[in-house]
Enzyme design. Sequence first.
Site, mmCIF file in Angstrom:
data_model
loop_
_atom_site.group_PDB
_atom_site.id
_atom_site.type_symbol
_atom_site.label_atom_id
_atom_site.label_comp_id
_atom_site.label_asym_id
_atom_site.label_seq_id
_atom_site.Cartn_x
_atom_site.Cartn_y
_atom_site.Cartn_z
ATOM 1 N N HIS A 117 1.173 -1.265 0.156
ATOM 2 C CA HIS A 117 0.139 0.282 0.277
ATOM 3 C C HIS A 117 0.879 1.162 0.120
ATOM 4 O O HIS A 117 0.122 1.925 0.362
ATOM 5 C CB HIS A 117 -0.977 0.026 1.201
ATOM 6 C CG HIS A 117 -2.180 -0.788 0.999
ATOM 7 N ND1 HIS A 117 -3.026 -0.526 0.309
ATOM 8 C CD2 HIS A 117 -1.731 -2.552 1.932
ATOM 9 C CE1 HIS A 117 -3.727 -2.427 0.668
ATOM 10 N NE2 HIS A 117 -3.257 -2.569 1.070
ATOM 11 N N LYS A 150 -8.019 13.823 4.544
ATOM 12 C CA LYS A 150 -7.177 12.734 3.974
ATOM 13 C C LYS A 150 -6.629 12.723 5.098
ATOM 14 O O LYS A 150 -6.198 13.814 6.021
ATOM 15 C CB LYS A 150 -5.720 13.560 3.063
ATOM 16 C CG LYS A 150 -5.948 13.777 2.670
ATOM 17 C CD LYS A 150 -5.562 14.097 1.721
ATOM 18 C CE LYS A 150 -5.968 14.489 0.360
ATOM 19 N NZ LYS A 150 -6.514 13.011 -0.242
ATOM 20 N N ARG A 151 -5.208 11.863 5.851
ATOM 21 C CA ARG A 151 -4.595 12.741 6.710
ATOM 22 C C ARG A 151 -3.135 13.317 6.321
ATOM 23 O O ARG A 151 -3.485 13.796 5.217
ATOM 24 C CB ARG A 151 -3.313 11.073 6.457
ATOM 25 C CG ARG A 151 -4.249 9.791 7.722
ATOM 26 C CD ARG A 151 -4.577 10.420 9.366
ATOM 27 N NE ARG A 151 -2.921 10.196 9.984
ATOM 28 C CZ ARG A 151 -2.808 9.674 10.647
ATOM 29 N NH1 ARG A 151 -3.577 8.402 11.255
ATOM 30 N NH2 ARG A 151 -1.270 9.815 11.419
ATOM 31 N N LYS A 177 1.279 15.237 0.494
ATOM 32 C CA LYS A 177 -0.448 14.621 0.556
ATOM 33 C C LYS A 177 -0.438 16.021 -0.027
ATOM 34 O O LYS A 177 -1.418 16.475 -0.571
ATOM 35 C CB LYS A 177 -1.294 14.829 1.435
ATOM 36 C CG LYS A 177 -1.352 12.792 1.382
ATOM 37 C CD LYS A 177 -1.869 12.429 2.709
ATOM 38 C CE LYS A 177 -2.287 10.804 3.163
ATOM 39 N NZ LYS A 177 -2.535 9.963 2.293
ATOM 40 N N THR A 205 -8.084 6.629 -2.080
ATOM 41 C CA THR A 205 -9.504 6.089 -1.675
ATOM 42 C C THR A 205 -10.283 7.436 -2.202
ATOM 43 O O THR A 205 -12.132 7.192 -2.064
ATOM 44 C CB THR A 205 -9.595 5.329 -0.965
ATOM 45 O OG1 THR A 205 -9.406 5.416 0.343
ATOM 46 C CG2 THR A 205 -8.786 4.265 -1.535
ATOM 47 N N LYS A 226 -14.373 8.310 -3.563
ATOM 48 C CA LYS A 226 -15.906 8.636 -2.114
ATOM 49 C C LYS A 226 -16.283 10.196 -3.254
ATOM 50 O O LYS A 226 -17.426 10.172 -3.345
ATOM 51 C CB LYS A 226 -15.336 8.419 -1.254
ATOM 52 C CG LYS A 226 -15.055 6.741 -0.785
ATOM 53 C CD LYS A 226 -14.450 7.480 1.433
ATOM 54 C CE LYS A 226 -13.894 6.532 1.676
ATOM 55 N NZ LYS A 226 -12.781 6.328 1.820
#
Length: 816
Positions: A356, A544-545, A550, A652, A656
């Site tokens: 992952h 998100k985290r 990111k 992910t 969504k």
Amino acid sequence: MFTNKENFKQEFKQRLIGTSGRQMHEVTEDDVYAALGSMVREQIGREWAATNRSYMEQGERQVYYFSMEFLIGRLLGNNLLNLNILDLVREGLGELGWDLEDIEEYEADAGLGNGGLGRLAACFLDSLASLGYAGHGNGIRYKYGLFEQKIIDGHQVELPDYWLQKGNVWEVRRDDKKVKVRFWGNVEIVETEDGNYTYETKNGEEVWAVPYDVPVVGYDKTAVNTLRLWSAESAADPARGFGGPNGNYYNFLDYKRSVETVSEFLYPDDSQYEGKLLRLKQEYFLCSAGLQSVLRTFDKLGLPYDRLPEKVAIHINDTHPTLVIPELMRILLDEKSFGWQDAWDIVSRVVSYTNHTILSEALETWPEQMVRDLLPRLYMIIEEVNRRFCADLLEEQGADQAKVSRMAIIADGQIKMAHLAIHGSHSVNGVAALHTDILKNREMKEFYELYPERFNNKTNGITHRRWLMHANPDLAGLIEGAIGSDWKTQPDRLNDLLGHAGDAVFQERIRAVKHKNKERLASYIYKKHGVTVDTHSIFDVQVKRLHAYKRQLLNALHIMDLYNRIKEQPSLEITPRTFIFGAKAAPGYYMAKQIIKLINNIAATVNNDPQTKNLLNVFFLENYSVSLAEKIIPAADVSEQISTAGKEASGTGNMKLMMNGALTVGTLDGANVEMYESLGDEGMYLFGLRIEEVEKYYREGGYSASAIYNSDDRVKKVLDQLIHPGPFCQNGQSFDSVYHSLLSHNDEYFVLRDFASYADAQAQIGLDYRNTKLWTEKSILNIAKSGRFAGDRTINEYATEIWGIKPANIGSRSGI
Ligand code: 26V
């Protein structure tokens, strides 16, 4: 079982009085939740028993998904939905004076995961059951889930998440299925009854692993699978003492404490590996207990162990449960008398593995010495696996010594779990096409060359039942009105919406649904922050985290720039925007915490400045979690998927948000690449460096963040604002570390390099949003194309291409 509303109301009232011991006019919403939960669980219990019976009778292969994390969230609404009684219960409760949505709020989130990996496991369980596959989860019942985040003075503060405080109606403790797990001790060679020799570990610390089973209810099918969560309890036998590390003995209290910490809390770090002993204990605890339980089920079939792979598939979610490989070897060698080669053959046919992450800092390696002490017999086995593997590389595969060192399972005093996982399983998959390519061609290239047939891609997917049907019932209703209900069991059929994309009436309804969802989120924000949100502004969401790769920082710097431009040119035409962030930072991740503080400082300034507050608003919503995601995602207009190309394995949240009609501003990273394949430039706002360009910079150098700083006035201004007193640094605050990460450390994630291109894409979004017809068409296109990212598609691929299982013969529930 209640079959209609009247019947439900009757039964429910009886139950409510019975369980609460109160009269109807005295009951609280808590009581209503408890009564409803127990009633639903009973219904599930009957189907659960039937499913287990039919799996046993059919005797087909079953899959066990081993994962250290299952981020399942709340279950009441989802179970009602999957049981096909959601509307009936909502109406019935309504007539009794309760709002189901309010009642759902009484359930604590089961936050047994950090982020993407844990939520994926939960989505997969939903798809497995809904497709009628015999597939079960195996995890840990952490007493404390992922910490609860509070924002105090703009800073993240962590509080323990004691999610079990009020009990958990969904779990069943199965005392009869508890098993022992052993740590430490010393390995002895003992003679068996038939005169052979085997290994036994003596004098270890023994722990009970007690399973708590949670039913996983399938939609439409009556399959109810099992999520088995293990809890650690003391197994003290005063006669033999309480074995501890290095043969030390605890007194009972020390022993009890040591044992119970094994399932006490979830490690709150993701993508940052730390070699902590307790974490290793947790991983072995899951593997040992889970395997014993799997083998007990297999034993009931009365088959020899060389037929194990026909009946059992074990999937490991990242390397965290890799110890199933040596543990199953141990059982086959020491307890079932197999020879090495036969045992190895069985193990690798049973186990498959998903990677992952690409980030090297997240790859697990365990110090040899720690494993040798804690798990002495497993260490011997891993050593032998490594010895044989290296010998094969050297003697059969023609590898030179350098290559053997790179690929070895044990090197430099460390055990490399990814190497063990690849070598010991029959399938290795990445989670999006780009990610799998990177594994094959870069990160695990030498393993790919050795075992090309093992590597495959399984692009992630999410459950449309939770993320569309349950989280956004108005949208689901609208879709059903337009294209019928086939998409509920065949999410690809969402594609039929394309026929309505240009329909003005349908478009108007889509906008009305989005607006209602935005109002709902606005009222949540009002309750939390006491601030009114302009629901006609663009809701721009990044949830998100928090992690440097990111790039929440890119988003934040862009907002600072917008602020500056409005201040410099008050007549600037910009479409009003509400930026919404949700993100937890690992407690020890200083930079991530600084970015949270920065975002909160930006919020304080732009939300209160009379010149900007009607154009820009920023909200950092605390404690991002599954249940908060369910409120935010349906209300989003814009989805921020802005990681540095090549860093996000899949994502992910991107799926969504797409499924809920948000338009993505994103890089060509992870599954964004495949979204772009489906959507094209019409449906998505791409920006930024491509992976080839990022790789070229890493390879050849040539990137200079300070050159951008010196040549772009807008960039220079926002960067200076990070360290100089001004709108974002008041009262002596300063974001030095953020500033230096960009300039002194040359901006590892290319935030500055992508800044201009990101700002352009955002400007285009602002313009397009004003063209409501165009925007709504794009939004419908996103919903229509999102079926490809439903977890059902992903799970069907795993089932046929990795696990070799077919749906079981289970009846349909749609008759209720
Ligand atoms: C690593 C570690 C290191 C040791 C401590 C605990 C811990 C927990 C988790 C992890 C790895 C996290 C990996 C992860 O969540 N990856 C995400 O997986 C998603 C599902 O495949 C994917 O969509 C995201 O892109 C990826 O970042």
